[in-house]
Write a protein that holds these residues in place. Structure first.
Motif, PDB file in Angstrom:
ATOM      1  N   PRO A 103      10.681 -14.871 -39.177  1.00 42.83           N
ATOM      2  CA  PRO A 103      11.856 -15.006 -38.314  1.00 42.83           C
ATOM      3  C   PRO A 103      12.255 -13.708 -37.625  1.00 42.83           C
ATOM      4  N   ASP A 104      11.875 -12.574 -38.201  1.00 43.97           N
ATOM      5  CA  ASP A 104      12.209 -11.273 -37.610  1.00 43.97           C
ATOM      6  C   ASP A 104      10.946 -10.466 -37.391  1.00 43.97           C
ATOM      7  N   TRP A 105      10.836  -9.862 -36.221  1.00 43.16           N
ATOM      8  CA  TRP A 105       9.708  -9.010 -35.890  1.00 43.16           C
ATOM      9  C   TRP A 105      10.155  -7.558 -35.845  1.00 43.16           C
ATOM     10  N   PRO A 106       9.315  -6.610 -36.242  1.00 47.32           N
ATOM     11  CA  PRO A 106       9.692  -5.196 -36.242  1.00 47.32           C
ATOM     12  C   PRO A 106       9.538  -4.538 -34.874  1.00 47.32           C
ATOM     13  N   GLN A 109      11.929  -4.747 -27.938  1.00 53.11           N
ATOM     14  CA  GLN A 109      11.720  -5.524 -26.724  1.00 53.11           C
ATOM     15  C   GLN A 109      10.335  -5.237 -26.181  1.00 53.11           C
ATOM     16  N   ARG A 132       9.224 -18.469 -30.643  1.00 52.07           N
ATOM     17  CA  ARG A 132      10.560 -18.097 -31.094  1.00 52.07           C
ATOM     18  C   ARG A 132      10.757 -16.585 -30.967  1.00 52.07           C
ATOM     19  N   GLY A 133       9.761 -15.817 -31.418  1.00 49.33           N
ATOM     20  CA  GLY A 133       9.853 -14.372 -31.308  1.00 49.33           C
ATOM     21  C   GLY A 133       9.817 -13.894 -29.870  1.00 49.33           C
ATOM     22  N   LYS A 136      13.128 -14.062 -28.307  1.00 50.03           N
ATOM     23  CA  LYS A 136      14.042 -13.012 -28.774  1.00 50.03           C
ATOM     24  C   LYS A 136      13.724 -11.646 -28.170  1.00 50.03           C
ATOM     25  N   HIS A 137      12.442 -11.363 -27.991  1.00 54.54           N
ATOM     26  CA  HIS A 137      12.039  -9.981 -27.725  1.00 54.54           C
ATOM     27  C   HIS A 137      11.511  -9.708 -26.328  1.00 54.54           C
TER      28      HIS A 137
END
Length: 217
Positions: A103-106, A109, A132-133, A136-137
């Motif tokens: 759910p979260d990428w390091p 942007q 999904r990522g 977000k990014h």
């Protein structure tokens, strides 16, 4: 003809640098498509960089861009770092441990996201997580570019791709060639639409997505 089995981190011997034979055969064709899609400057995030050979080739071909490799597998990360170090290219960042399904990428942007040969060699959740990522990014209007074999409605599947699909599922039931229409539906769920499809060598495709315009969202 598609490769009879996917590249895996253990391929290429015990050294740090691993080798994906298909890279030499497809990298120039992929780069030709990327030339029409990548921004002139900015950061390109590659999801599932594998051996790291692709990103070295692209970083050399597009020196005005910064390239961020990533992969969830430690052996792949070691290989990416080794190929990058040998290249001595200043526009390749250290590889990130990144699972597309997480759910979260390091990352903060990116100005483009590139994903080569992951969708069919990963659980479906990785494809969902990819979009999904990306939502977000990615910067506004930035592309998501995928390469690999797909199943298409009203398009006959090459026998080699059918055999490849069977071999993937035998190796891992969660793997296998995906229907492009299903990938499109996931993209649309996260606000992207496919705008281009390119037929590539060895019965592969490159497909490109952008955020849907407000009028089409």
């Amino acid at each position: 003809m598609s490769d009879p089995r996917p590249w895996m981190p253990e391929d290429g011997g015990a050294g740090a640098k691993r080798h994906a034979p298909a890279t030499l055969r497809n990298r120039d064709a992929i780069a030709a498509v990327l030339a029409d899609w990548l921004p002139p400057t900015g950061l390109v995030l590659e999801i599932a960089s594998g051996s790291g050979e692709h990103i070295v080739h692209f970083a050399r071909a597009f020196p005005a861009l910064d390239w961020q490799p990533s992969d969830p597998d430690p052996a792949a990360l070691t290989s990416i770092a080794a190929w990058s170090a040998e290249s001595a290219l200043a526009n390749i960042r250290p590889p990130l441990a990144l699972d597309a399904a997480a759910p979260d990428w390091p990352v903060a942007q990116a100005d483009a996201i590139l994903c080569i040969n992951m969708v069919h060699i990963s659980p479906w959740e990785a494809t969902v997580g990819l979009f999904r990522g990306s939502a977000k990014h990615l910067a506004q209007d930035a592309p998501v570019i995928l390469y690999g074999p797909y199943l298409e409605e009203a398009v006959e599947t090459a026998p080699s791709n059918l055999a490849f699909d069977r071999s993937l599922k035998e190796r891992n039931p969660a793997w296998g060639l995906r229907k492009l229409a299903d990938v499109d539906r996931v993209a649309q769920k996260f606000g992207f639409e496919r705008t281009h499809r390119y037929a590539m060598p060895a019965n592969n495709l490159t497909v490109a997505y952008r955020r849907k315009s407000k009028s089409g969202a």
